[in-house]
Design an enzyme around this catalytic site. Structure first.
Site, mmCIF file in Angstrom:
data_model
loop_
_atom_site.group_PDB
_atom_site.id
_atom_site.type_symbol
_atom_site.label_atom_id
_atom_site.label_comp_id
_atom_site.label_asym_id
_atom_site.label_seq_id
_atom_site.Cartn_x
_atom_site.Cartn_y
_atom_site.Cartn_z
ATOM 1 C CG HIS A 85 -1.724 1.093 1.215
ATOM 2 N ND1 HIS A 85 -3.073 0.942 0.662
ATOM 3 C CD2 HIS A 85 -1.494 2.318 1.571
ATOM 4 C CE1 HIS A 85 -3.579 2.616 0.809
ATOM 5 N NE2 HIS A 85 -2.911 2.857 1.580
ATOM 6 C CD GLU A 86 1.587 3.908 4.210
ATOM 7 O OE1 GLU A 86 1.786 4.622 3.289
ATOM 8 O OE2 GLU A 86 0.782 3.296 4.409
ATOM 9 C CG HIS A 89 0.377 5.976 -0.757
ATOM 10 N ND1 HIS A 89 -0.792 6.798 -1.432
ATOM 11 C CD2 HIS A 89 -0.514 5.287 0.291
ATOM 12 C CE1 HIS A 89 -2.297 6.173 -0.804
ATOM 13 N NE2 HIS A 89 -0.944 5.572 0.132
#
Length: 203
Positions: A85-86, A89
């Site tokens: 997820h990170e 980004h």
């Protein structure tokens, strides 16, 4: 303001308040004071008499995202989901022309509820944002959910804060900043009183 709050704090030669100022754009005086105090506490806990740049950046994270939550142990699968997820980004931000540079990526849970986050630091102080920069921010906010979906084919609740921020930004672009081709330069909402609930009032 940082210089005022740090005048009685002993700092080593690595400290660069300019870069801390860039990392904390939008912070109020009390936040900056808290950051200096947290950095001093961090140096004392580490047994050092001088505050370093690393202490200051850690203090910025503490004030923005909370302290590291060492008692929150994520399972192997959840850790993997948060990591993808990170990095989703960060990758999206890195390849976009109008995104701010990525300073740090972490999957260490923090006391304010985040399981991880990507810290961006602007290259220079700015007071205006272009439509292209705001669109890049929207894409960056949704990069985490996209990475989850691509890697695991299912999605989690981890993107709730990203979706909230993206919705608020997209709404402001249309209703307050006249950045919609459909509605044009019409003020559809007025920001509410910040001392009450701060909600935008529809016109």
């Amino acid at each position: 303001i940082l210089k005022v709050h740090s005048k009685d704090v002993h700092m080593d030669e690595s400290v660069d308040l300019e870069s801390i100022a860039l990392a904390t754009s939008g912070a109020v005086g009390s936040d900056l004071s808290n950051m200096i105090n947290e950095a001093a506490l961090g140096a004392v806990k580490a047994g050092r008499q001088l505050v370093s740049q690393a202490d200051l950046f850690e203090a910025v994270e503490i004030v923005i995202a909370g302290k590291e939550k060492k008692d929150r142990i994520l399972g192997k699968k959840e850790k993997k989901v948060v990591a993808y997820h990170e990095i989703g980004h960060a990758l999206v931000m890195a390849v976009q022309k109008h995104s701010e540079p990525v300073q740090k990526i972490t999957i260490v849970p923090r006391t304010m509820g985040s399981l991880g986050y990507v810290m961006q630091v602007p290259a220079e102080e700015k007071y205006l944002q272009t439509r292209e920069e705001m669109q890049a921010e929207l894409v960056g906010l949704l990069g985490g959910r996209a990475a989850e979906h691509l890697k695991f084919t299912s999605i989690t609740t981890g993107a709730s804060n990203d979706i909230e921020k993206a919705t608020k930004l997209a709404r402001a672009m249309i209703t307050q900043y006249g950045m919609s081709d459909k509605f044009g330069m019409v003020c559809l909402e007025t920001p509410g009183n910040q001392y009450l609930d701060g909600r935008p009032v529809r016109n």
